[in-house]
Design a protein around this motif. Structure first.
Motif, PDB file in Angstrom:
ATOM      1  N   LYS A 147       0.816  -1.222   0.000  1.00 43.72           N
ATOM      2  CA  LYS A 147       0.000   0.000   0.000  1.00 43.72           C
ATOM      3  C   LYS A 147       0.843   1.263   0.000  1.00 43.72           C
ATOM      4  O   LYS A 147       0.307   2.358  -0.127  1.00 43.72           O
ATOM      5  N   GLU A 190     -16.122   3.543   4.248  1.00 44.65           N
ATOM      6  CA  GLU A 190     -15.458   2.769   5.293  1.00 44.65           C
ATOM      7  C   GLU A 190     -16.196   2.831   6.628  1.00 44.65           C
ATOM      8  O   GLU A 190     -17.016   3.721   6.865  1.00 44.65           O
ATOM      9  N   SER A 246     -10.757   4.527  -2.249  1.00 46.49           N
ATOM     10  CA  SER A 246     -10.978   3.159  -1.768  1.00 46.49           C
ATOM     11  C   SER A 246     -11.733   2.318  -2.793  1.00 46.49           C
ATOM     12  O   SER A 246     -12.564   2.835  -3.535  1.00 46.49           O
ATOM     13  N   HIS A 252      -6.382  12.487   1.747  1.00 44.95           N
ATOM     14  CA  HIS A 252      -6.679  11.069   1.826  1.00 44.95           C
ATOM     15  C   HIS A 252      -7.843  10.817   0.889  1.00 44.95           C
ATOM     16  O   HIS A 252      -8.526  11.756   0.505  1.00 44.95           O
ATOM     17  N   SER A 297      -8.100  -0.728   3.769  1.00 44.54           N
ATOM     18  CA  SER A 297      -8.751  -0.702   2.463  1.00 44.54           C
ATOM     19  C   SER A 297      -7.710  -1.057   1.398  1.00 44.54           C
ATOM     20  O   SER A 297      -6.540  -0.692   1.516  1.00 44.54           O
ATOM     21  N   ASN A 354      -6.337  -0.216  -1.349  1.00 43.86           N
ATOM     22  CA  ASN A 354      -5.927   0.803  -2.317  1.00 43.86           C
ATOM     23  C   ASN A 354      -4.555   1.321  -1.912  1.00 43.86           C
ATOM     24  O   ASN A 354      -4.188   1.235  -0.745  1.00 43.86           O
TER      25      ASN A 354
HETATM   26 MG    MG Z   1      -8.128   3.399   3.699  1.00 39.18          MG
END
Ligand code: MG
Ligand code: TXA
Length: 331
Positions: free
Chosen positions: A47, A171, A142, A226, A134, A136
């Motif tokens: 990630k 999420e 995501s 983010h 997640s 991604n």
């Molecule tokens: Mg995440």
């Protein structure tokens, strides 16, 4: 392969230290055996996630969760009884079973029981706590389908379980419970109003870093940037106080003369200035909008636009989580 043999194979892959992406009701997770530090280290690598950002640990039931903590306060029990399986993550004091790498050195661990048949089967078959952020690259949008995962991480992971599109689409809500009470670290798929109906008032951790976080309990889902597309994103407020009725092309500067996309919660009267338009819910339903949100954002991001104009959601229910993601995407 059928459902059962897929799950068995996936569980074996996890137990052998592999990485398996799997569906949950919120988004796809990138799973690793939480007790296996080498496997967990690979999650951070794949990630490109900073080591200071702790992972959520997934378990199949309340009993498995209690084995990983030193205390399970009454408030947590009441919330688990009401919302598990479901999109609520509880941050509780961890015990020695949970490696420090998983919690990024925090004395707490984030725990959740996902509400997805494939995820639950996998957790039962592996019979291990599974750390899963997640699926991604760090900071990016995501994934809510198996294809999203394959596009972004495909060649770097061992297996992707395909459970179709995620039902909730945003999420889990992250809630820290301690002697000081309950703190909302990340708004998400379980509405704050619903949580407060069970345990009373929840403290909202505002801003990017609270004083307590500076003492080593950061929740980097709150990093200012983010959940971000590559295309610059600007916010549009449909009903600013005292001035309603202006369309997105008139009230957002810089739309005219540029190739813009529109991400709108509800239908708009005139979207002719936009090259690409995504309406999340014809009826103004926040659940429907959440389920479609990340996939729509991805389509707009892939359209080669100069700018994405995104409508701010009503700040209630799932709208709180969606606005949180939008503000970070716009940063
Ligand atoms: Mg995440
Ligand atoms: O719905 C979800 O929660 C998805 C699915 C896969 O379960 N997972 C997910 O994980 O969103 P991730 O890693 O992308 O986000 C985890 C969030 C981060 O904001 C992280 O900082 C926070 O939870 N977190 C994890 N452990 C924590 C801890 N011990 N204390 C405070 N925050 C924590």
């Amino acid at each position: 392969m059928g459902f059962d043999s897929d799950i068995t194979h996936a569980a074996q892959t996890l137990l052998a230290g592999g990485l398996v992406a799997f569906p949950t009701e919120t988004v796809y997770g990138l799973g690793a055996d939480a007790i296996n530090e080498r496997a967990v280290a690979r999650v951070f690598e794949v990630k490109a996630r900073p080591r200071f950002d702790p992972l959520i640990v997934h378990v199949p039931d309340l009993e498995s969760a209690t084995r990983l903590v030193t205390a399970f306060p009454a408030a947590a029990e009441n919330l688990a009884a009401r919302f598990w399986p479901g999109p609520l993550t509880l941050v509780l004091p961890k015990n020695d079973i949970v490696p420090d790498l998983v919690t990024a050195g925090c004395p707490t661990v984030a725990l959740r029981v996902p509400d997805h048949p494939m995820a639950l089967e996998l957790l039962r078959a592996a019979a291990r706590p599974i750390a899963a952020p997640s699926a991604n690259p760090f900071g990016r949008v995501s994934p809510t389908t198996a294809d999203h995962v394959r596009e972004q991480l495909g060649d770097q992971i061992d297996l992707v379980l395909d459970g179709g599109p995620c039902r909730v689409g945003v999420e889990s809500t992250v809630l820290r419970l301690s002697d000081q009470g309950a703190e909302l670290l990340r708004p998400g798929g379980t509405a704050l109003e619903e949580i407060e109906s069970v345990i009373g008032q929840v403290e909202l951790v505002r801003g990017e870093v609270s004083s307590r976080d500076r003492e080593g309990m950061a929740s980097p889902g709150r990093l200012p940037q983010h959940y971000a597309p590559q295309t610059p994103l600007v916010l549009w407020n449909r009903d600013p106080p005292g001035r309603t009725g202006a369309g997105p092309a008139d009230s957002v500067a810089g739309v005219k003369g540029r190739r813009c996309g529109l991400l709108a919660f509800r239908p708009v009267d005139d979207s002719s200035a936009f090259e690409s338009v995504e309406i999340l819910s014809a009826s103004g339903d926040l659940r429907e909008a959440a389920a479609k949100f990340f996939a729509a954002l991805r389509r707009l991001d892939a359209a080669g636009l100069d700018r994405i104009v995104a409508e701010i959601f009503p700040e209630i229910g799932l709208g709180r989580a969606l606005n949180d993601r939008l503000r970070r995407a716009a940063h």
